[in-house]
Write a protein that holds these residues in place. Structure first.
Motif, mmCIF file in Angstrom:
data_model
loop_
_atom_site.group_PDB
_atom_site.id
_atom_site.type_symbol
_atom_site.label_atom_id
_atom_site.label_comp_id
_atom_site.label_asym_id
_atom_site.label_seq_id
_atom_site.Cartn_x
_atom_site.Cartn_y
_atom_site.Cartn_z
ATOM 1 N N LYS A 64 30.879 -5.193 27.646
ATOM 2 C CA LYS A 64 31.045 -6.468 27.605
ATOM 3 C C LYS A 64 30.083 -7.132 27.154
ATOM 4 C CE LYS A 64 32.876 -10.404 30.383
ATOM 5 N NZ LYS A 64 32.160 -11.206 31.221
ATOM 6 N N LYS A 65 30.178 -8.014 26.131
ATOM 7 C CA LYS A 65 29.162 -9.093 25.613
ATOM 8 C C LYS A 65 28.499 -9.937 26.657
ATOM 9 C CE LYS A 65 30.547 -8.995 20.765
ATOM 10 N NZ LYS A 65 30.031 -7.595 20.624
ATOM 11 N N GLN A 66 27.182 -9.923 26.651
ATOM 12 C CA GLN A 66 26.654 -10.592 27.580
ATOM 13 C C GLN A 66 25.021 -10.742 27.258
ATOM 14 O OE1 GLN A 66 25.822 -8.451 31.335
ATOM 15 N NE2 GLN A 66 26.788 -6.463 30.237
ATOM 16 N N ASP A 67 24.331 -11.814 27.566
ATOM 17 C CA ASP A 67 23.007 -12.072 27.288
ATOM 18 C C ASP A 67 22.319 -11.536 28.564
ATOM 19 O OD1 ASP A 67 23.817 -13.505 25.006
ATOM 20 O OD2 ASP A 67 23.583 -15.416 25.985
ATOM 21 N N MET A 68 21.129 -10.883 28.411
ATOM 22 C CA MET A 68 20.573 -10.454 29.656
ATOM 23 C C MET A 68 18.823 -10.763 29.412
ATOM 24 S SD MET A 68 21.589 -6.662 29.625
ATOM 25 C CE MET A 68 22.898 -6.042 28.597
ATOM 26 N N ASP A 69 18.350 -10.903 30.862
ATOM 27 C CA ASP A 69 16.998 -10.939 30.494
ATOM 28 C C ASP A 69 16.429 -9.470 30.745
ATOM 29 O OD1 ASP A 69 17.270 -10.147 33.515
ATOM 30 O OD2 ASP A 69 16.946 -12.107 34.138
ATOM 31 N N LEU A 70 14.916 -9.775 30.894
ATOM 32 C CA LEU A 70 14.504 -8.262 30.802
ATOM 33 C C LEU A 70 14.465 -7.416 32.316
ATOM 34 C CD1 LEU A 70 10.823 -9.262 29.514
ATOM 35 C CD2 LEU A 70 12.642 -7.597 28.533
ATOM 36 N N LYS A 71 14.858 -8.001 33.119
ATOM 37 C CA LYS A 71 15.371 -7.439 34.399
ATOM 38 C C LYS A 71 16.433 -6.897 34.368
ATOM 39 C CE LYS A 71 15.325 -7.812 39.494
ATOM 40 N NZ LYS A 71 15.578 -8.734 40.571
ATOM 41 N N GLN A 72 17.530 -7.531 33.887
ATOM 42 C CA GLN A 72 19.057 -6.803 33.630
ATOM 43 C C GLN A 72 19.152 -5.782 32.596
ATOM 44 O OE1 GLN A 72 20.333 -10.872 32.835
ATOM 45 N NE2 GLN A 72 21.527 -10.944 34.722
ATOM 46 N N LEU A 73 18.309 -6.079 31.520
ATOM 47 C CA LEU A 73 18.214 -5.009 30.379
ATOM 48 C C LEU A 73 17.590 -3.841 30.978
ATOM 49 C CD1 LEU A 73 18.504 -4.351 27.294
ATOM 50 C CD2 LEU A 73 16.363 -5.201 26.904
ATOM 51 N N ARG A 74 16.675 -3.694 31.873
ATOM 52 C CA ARG A 74 16.140 -2.402 32.485
ATOM 53 C C ARG A 74 16.972 -1.517 33.114
ATOM 54 N NH1 ARG A 74 12.826 0.446 31.334
ATOM 55 N NH2 ARG A 74 11.625 1.369 33.031
ATOM 56 N N GLU A 75 18.190 -2.119 33.443
ATOM 57 C CA GLU A 75 19.078 -1.340 34.296
ATOM 58 C C GLU A 75 19.744 -0.399 33.145
ATOM 59 O OE1 GLU A 75 21.978 -3.872 36.202
ATOM 60 O OE2 GLU A 75 20.387 -4.867 37.529
ATOM 61 N N TYR A 76 19.775 -0.768 31.902
ATOM 62 C CA TYR A 76 20.405 0.165 30.840
ATOM 63 C C TYR A 76 19.387 0.938 30.095
ATOM 64 C CZ TYR A 76 24.178 -3.106 31.654
ATOM 65 O OH TYR A 76 25.316 -3.970 32.182
ATOM 66 N N ASP A 77 18.891 2.004 31.138
ATOM 67 C CA ASP A 77 17.798 2.896 30.432
ATOM 68 C C ASP A 77 18.412 4.236 30.482
ATOM 69 O OD1 ASP A 77 18.009 3.689 33.076
ATOM 70 O OD2 ASP A 77 15.930 3.224 33.580
ATOM 71 N N GLY A 78 19.631 4.443 30.593
ATOM 72 C CA GLY A 78 20.210 5.815 30.474
ATOM 73 C C GLY A 78 20.477 6.337 31.770
ATOM 74 N N SER A 79 19.871 5.980 32.918
ATOM 75 C CA SER A 79 20.153 6.544 34.066
ATOM 76 C C SER A 79 21.346 6.268 34.580
ATOM 77 C CB SER A 79 18.725 6.169 35.113
ATOM 78 O OG SER A 79 19.103 4.857 35.351
ATOM 79 N N ASP A 80 21.821 6.903 35.852
ATOM 80 C CA ASP A 80 23.414 6.481 36.378
ATOM 81 C C ASP A 80 23.053 5.546 37.159
ATOM 82 O OD1 ASP A 80 24.870 8.047 34.654
ATOM 83 O OD2 ASP A 80 24.451 9.898 35.806
ATOM 84 N N ASN A 81 22.106 4.637 37.317
ATOM 85 C CA ASN A 81 21.908 3.648 38.266
ATOM 86 C C ASN A 81 22.603 2.243 37.814
ATOM 87 O OD1 ASN A 81 19.975 5.152 39.567
ATOM 88 N ND2 ASN A 81 18.231 4.429 38.725
ATOM 89 N N GLY A 82 22.204 1.274 37.782
ATOM 90 C CA GLY A 82 22.939 -0.009 37.498
ATOM 91 C C GLY A 82 23.771 0.083 36.276
ATOM 92 N N GLY A 83 23.177 0.922 35.126
ATOM 93 C CA GLY A 83 23.916 0.791 33.811
ATOM 94 C C GLY A 83 24.741 1.674 33.442
#
Length: 192
Positions: A64-83
């Motif tokens: 989903k299109k969304q703006d993110m700050d650095l903390k939110q972007l960090r969740e999308y690191d390829g791990s199965d955590n938040g992203g």
């Protein structure tokens, strides 16, 4: 008399073969080199199997299109955590979903230091070292480095899905409609 029956030729051939045999097996180094040659010939001539991906590719719906700050972007690191296994990378203030390229940007990939981060400085300076966790305005980059970042942005824009903007500290998120990529600012009194 034919050549096959000539005793002189047979003796010379045997002598040549014996001399080569003695030369090859006279040293461990020669034995190792001959073994390496045979191994390489085997590898060249043997059928190759397609390497299997380390991890099966997942068909995920578009993010989903969304703006993110650095903390939110960090969740999308390829791990199965938040992203949930997604990989996103920011380039020049824009965030891209690079999950399709997870073998490059995901865990264990050569560019994994960019996963869930702003990769602009690393791309500008040709460095794959993990980048800072702080917001980087890129103001100290040389004009040639800034041009390099813009070229990378164009490449990412052509290859990967645009997710949204990387927010500066204190910047307000925009909201995206489902059917268009235009954003409108949300209520200025609320900070997400």
């Amino acid at each position: 008399m034919s050549l096959d029956e000539d005793p002189m030729l047979t003796s010379t051939e045997e002598s040549l073969v014996r001399m080569m045999w003695d030369e090859v097996f006279s040293s461990w180094l020669n034995i190792a080199l001959v073994a390496a040659i045979f191994f390489l010939i085997y590898k060249i001539l043997s059928p190759t199997k397609e390497p299997r991906p380390a991890e099966p590719e997942r068909d995920l719906p578009p993010l989903k299109k969304q703006d993110m700050d650095l903390k939110q972007l960090r969740e999308y690191d390829g791990s199965d955590n938040g992203g949930k296994g997604r990989v996103c990378v920011a380039v020049n203030g824009k965030i891209f979903d690079v999950t399709r390229g997870r073998r490059f940007y995901g865990p264990g990939g050569p560019y994994s230091g960019f996963a869930g981060r702003d990769a602009s400085r690393g791309l500008a300076t040709f460095s794959v070292e993990p980048v800072s966790d702080d917001y980087d305005d890129l103001s100290d980059l040389k004009p040639s480095e800034l041009e390099q970042v813009k070229e990378w942005e164009l490449q990412f824009n052509e290859k990967y899905d645009y997710v949204g903007r990387l927010l500066k500290p204190g910047e307000i998120k925009g909201s995206y409609s489902d059917d268009e990529s235009d954003i409108s600012e949300v209520d200025h009194d609320k900070k997400d």
